[in-house]
Scaffold this motif. Structure first.
Motif, PDB file in Angstrom:
ATOM      1  N   LEU A  31      -4.048   6.252  -6.681  1.00 12.65           N
ATOM      2  CA  LEU A  31      -2.727   6.133  -6.082  1.00 12.65           C
ATOM      3  C   LEU A  31      -1.641   6.321  -7.143  1.00 12.65           C
ATOM      4  CD1 LEU A  31      -0.813   5.344  -3.698  1.00 12.65           C
ATOM      5  CD2 LEU A  31      -1.104   2.976  -4.453  1.00 12.65           C
ATOM      6  N   PHE A  32      -1.756   5.603  -8.257  1.00 13.78           N
ATOM      7  CA  PHE A  32      -0.755   5.699  -9.312  1.00 13.78           C
ATOM      8  C   PHE A  32      -0.772   7.063  -9.989  1.00 13.78           C
ATOM      9  CE2 PHE A  32      -0.910   0.845  -9.847  1.00 13.78           C
ATOM     10  CZ  PHE A  32       0.053   0.689  -8.886  1.00 13.78           C
ATOM     11  N   ALA A  33      -1.911   7.727  -9.969  1.00 16.99           N
ATOM     12  CA  ALA A  33      -2.007   9.063 -10.558  1.00 16.99           C
ATOM     13  C   ALA A  33      -1.451  10.130  -9.617  1.00 16.99           C
ATOM     14  CB  ALA A  33      -3.461   9.380 -10.914  1.00 16.99           C
ATOM     15  N   GLY A  34      -1.159   9.748  -8.375  1.00 15.21           N
ATOM     16  CA  GLY A  34      -0.603  10.697  -7.416  1.00 15.21           C
ATOM     17  C   GLY A  34      -1.634  11.496  -6.657  1.00 15.21           C
ATOM     18  N   ASN A  35      -2.889  11.031  -6.677  1.00 15.74           N
ATOM     19  CA  ASN A  35      -3.973  11.766  -6.031  1.00 15.74           C
ATOM     20  C   ASN A  35      -4.277  11.300  -4.615  1.00 15.74           C
ATOM     21  OD1 ASN A  35      -4.284  13.258  -8.378  1.00 15.74           O
ATOM     22  ND2 ASN A  35      -5.710  11.775  -9.237  1.00 15.74           N
ATOM     23  N   CYS A  36      -3.602  10.269  -4.146  1.00 10.59           N
ATOM     24  CA  CYS A  36      -3.768   9.818  -2.764  1.00 10.59           C
ATOM     25  C   CYS A  36      -2.494   9.102  -2.329  1.00 10.59           C
ATOM     26  CB  CYS A  36      -4.999   8.921  -2.613  1.00 10.59           C
ATOM     27  SG  CYS A  36      -4.874   7.336  -3.432  1.00 10.59           S
ATOM     28  N   LYS A  37      -2.451   8.741  -1.077  1.00 11.65           N
ATOM     29  CA  LYS A  37      -1.268   8.090  -0.501  1.00 11.65           C
ATOM     30  C   LYS A  37      -1.553   6.606  -0.267  1.00 11.65           C
ATOM     31  CE  LYS A  37       0.105  12.293   1.829  1.00 11.65           C
ATOM     32  NZ  LYS A  37       0.378  12.954   3.080  1.00 11.65           N
ATOM     33  N   PRO A  38      -0.480   5.795  -0.166  1.00 10.74           N
ATOM     34  CA  PRO A  38      -0.688   4.372   0.107  1.00 10.74           C
ATOM     35  C   PRO A  38      -1.511   4.116   1.372  1.00 10.74           C
ATOM     36  CG  PRO A  38       1.570   4.728  -0.557  1.00 10.74           C
ATOM     37  CD  PRO A  38       0.942   6.092  -0.405  1.00 10.74           C
ATOM     38  N   LYS A  46      -9.183  -1.945   3.968  1.00  6.49           N
ATOM     39  CA  LYS A  46      -9.585  -2.571   5.230  1.00  6.49           C
ATOM     40  C   LYS A  46     -11.102  -2.468   5.429  1.00  6.49           C
ATOM     41  CE  LYS A  46      -8.383  -2.608  10.120  1.00  6.49           C
ATOM     42  NZ  LYS A  46      -7.563  -2.001  11.166  1.00  6.49           N
ATOM     43  N   LYS A  47     -11.670  -1.318   5.042  1.00  7.45           N
ATOM     44  CA  LYS A  47     -13.117  -1.116   5.167  1.00  7.45           C
ATOM     45  C   LYS A  47     -13.901  -2.021   4.226  1.00  7.45           C
ATOM     46  CE  LYS A  47     -12.844   3.748   6.436  1.00  7.45           C
ATOM     47  NZ  LYS A  47     -13.149   5.117   5.997  1.00  7.45           N
ATOM     48  N   GLU A  48     -13.282  -2.418   3.107  1.00  3.31           N
ATOM     49  CA  GLU A  48     -13.959  -3.230   2.098  1.00  3.31           C
ATOM     50  C   GLU A  48     -13.945  -4.724   2.403  1.00  3.31           C
ATOM     51  OE1 GLU A  48     -15.642  -2.204  -0.798  1.00  3.31           O
ATOM     52  OE2 GLU A  48     -15.512  -0.295   0.268  1.00  3.31           O
ATOM     53  N   GLY A  49     -13.242  -5.135   3.446  1.00  4.74           N
ATOM     54  CA  GLY A  49     -13.212  -6.546   3.812  1.00  4.74           C
ATOM     55  C   GLY A  49     -11.996  -7.266   3.239  1.00  4.74           C
ATOM     56  N   LYS A  50     -12.095  -8.590   3.171  1.00  2.41           N
ATOM     57  CA  LYS A  50     -10.952  -9.406   2.752  1.00  2.41           C
ATOM     58  C   LYS A  50     -10.474  -9.064   1.343  1.00  2.41           C
ATOM     59  CE  LYS A  50     -11.743 -13.536   5.524  1.00  2.41           C
ATOM     60  NZ  LYS A  50     -12.000 -14.973   5.486  1.00  2.41           N
ATOM     61  N   ARG A  51     -11.388  -8.945   0.414  1.00  2.00           N
ATOM     62  CA  ARG A  51     -11.012  -8.677  -0.973  1.00  2.00           C
ATOM     63  C   ARG A  51     -10.346  -7.313  -1.100  1.00  2.00           C
ATOM     64  NH1 ARG A  51     -13.164  -6.410  -5.643  1.00  2.00           N
ATOM     65  NH2 ARG A  51     -12.575  -7.498  -7.541  1.00  2.00           N
ATOM     66  N   GLY A  52     -10.926  -6.300  -0.486  1.00  7.34           N
ATOM     67  CA  GLY A  52     -10.348  -4.962  -0.529  1.00  7.34           C
ATOM     68  C   GLY A  52      -8.994  -4.904   0.147  1.00  7.34           C
ATOM     69  N   SER A  53      -8.862  -5.604   1.261  1.00 11.31           N
ATOM     70  CA  SER A  53      -7.595  -5.641   1.975  1.00 11.31           C
ATOM     71  C   SER A  53      -6.518  -6.331   1.136  1.00 11.31           C
ATOM     72  CB  SER A  53      -7.772  -6.370   3.304  1.00 11.31           C
ATOM     73  OG  SER A  53      -6.584  -6.352   4.033  1.00 11.31           O
ATOM     74  N   PHE A  54      -6.889  -7.421   0.484  1.00 13.62           N
ATOM     75  CA  PHE A  54      -5.942  -8.137  -0.369  1.00 13.62           C
ATOM     76  C   PHE A  54      -5.410  -7.232  -1.476  1.00 13.62           C
ATOM     77  CE2 PHE A  54      -5.246 -10.410  -4.364  1.00 13.62           C
ATOM     78  CZ  PHE A  54      -4.197 -11.226  -4.007  1.00 13.62           C
ATOM     79  N   TYR A  55      -6.314  -6.611  -2.218  1.00 14.88           N
ATOM     80  CA  TYR A  55      -5.879  -5.788  -3.346  1.00 14.88           C
ATOM     81  C   TYR A  55      -5.166  -4.517  -2.918  1.00 14.88           C
ATOM     82  CZ  TYR A  55      -8.024  -8.813  -6.739  1.00 14.88           C
ATOM     83  OH  TYR A  55      -8.309  -9.898  -7.536  1.00 14.88           O
ATOM     84  N   SER A  56      -5.563  -3.938  -1.815  1.00 13.37           N
ATOM     85  CA  SER A  56      -4.865  -2.733  -1.365  1.00 13.37           C
ATOM     86  C   SER A  56      -3.435  -3.058  -0.953  1.00 13.37           C
ATOM     87  CB  SER A  56      -5.629  -2.062  -0.218  1.00 13.37           C
ATOM     88  OG  SER A  56      -5.698  -2.898   0.914  1.00 13.37           O
ATOM     89  N   HIS A  57      -3.214  -4.203  -0.334  1.00 18.89           N
ATOM     90  CA  HIS A  57      -1.851  -4.618   0.016  1.00 18.89           C
ATOM     91  C   HIS A  57      -1.057  -5.040  -1.212  1.00 18.89           C
ATOM     92  CE1 HIS A  57      -3.273  -4.673   4.173  1.00 18.89           C
ATOM     93  NE2 HIS A  57      -1.996  -4.518   4.482  1.00 18.89           N
ATOM     94  N   LEU A  58      -1.732  -5.609  -2.183  1.00 18.83           N
ATOM     95  CA  LEU A  58      -1.067  -6.046  -3.407  1.00 18.83           C
ATOM     96  C   LEU A  58      -0.448  -4.870  -4.145  1.00 18.83           C
ATOM     97  CD1 LEU A  58      -0.522  -8.361  -5.458  1.00 18.83           C
ATOM     98  CD2 LEU A  58      -2.705  -7.741  -6.513  1.00 18.83           C
ATOM     99  N   TYR A  59      -1.153  -3.736  -4.193  1.00 20.65           N
ATOM    100  CA  TYR A  59      -0.692  -2.596  -4.980  1.00 20.65           C
ATOM    101  C   TYR A  59       0.097  -1.566  -4.179  1.00 20.65           C
ATOM    102  CZ  TYR A  59      -3.378  -4.327  -8.868  1.00 20.65           C
ATOM    103  OH  TYR A  59      -3.857  -5.100  -9.882  1.00 20.65           O
ATOM    104  N   CYS A  60       0.114  -1.663  -2.873  1.00 17.10           N
ATOM    105  CA  CYS A  60       0.828  -0.646  -2.088  1.00 17.10           C
ATOM    106  C   CYS A  60       2.200  -1.081  -1.681  1.00 17.10           C
ATOM    107  CB  CYS A  60       0.042  -0.286  -0.845  1.00 17.10           C
ATOM    108  SG  CYS A  60      -1.356   0.731  -1.226  1.00 17.10           S
TER     109      CYS A  60
END
Length: 60
Positions: A31-38, A46-60
């Motif tokens: 994401l920070f490298a510009g290779n994907c979107k938020p 969301k697919k990774e569960g609670k931990r993945g959802s937490f960190y994806s929201h933290l950085y987006c």
């Protein structure tokens, strides 16, 4: 910063990332490298569960 200087892009300033088994860390780096979107990071988190959802929201 003076107007006549060009600031390097984020792609050239990202730290190198060694292979890591952590999906979220790799995805946030992309994401920070510009290779994907938020939205891509949020959907993957969301697919990774609670931990993945937490960190994806933290950085987006």
């Amino acid at each position: 910063m003076p107007k006549n200087r060009v600031q390097p892009s984020t792609k050239t300033r990202c730290l190198p990332l060694k292979m890591t088994p952590d999906w979220c860390e790799r995805q946030v780096y992309e994401l920070f490298a510009g290779n994907c979107k938020p939205d891509d990071v949020l959907a993957g988190g969301k697919k990774e569960g609670k931990r993945g959802s937490f960190y994806s929201h933290l950085y987006c």
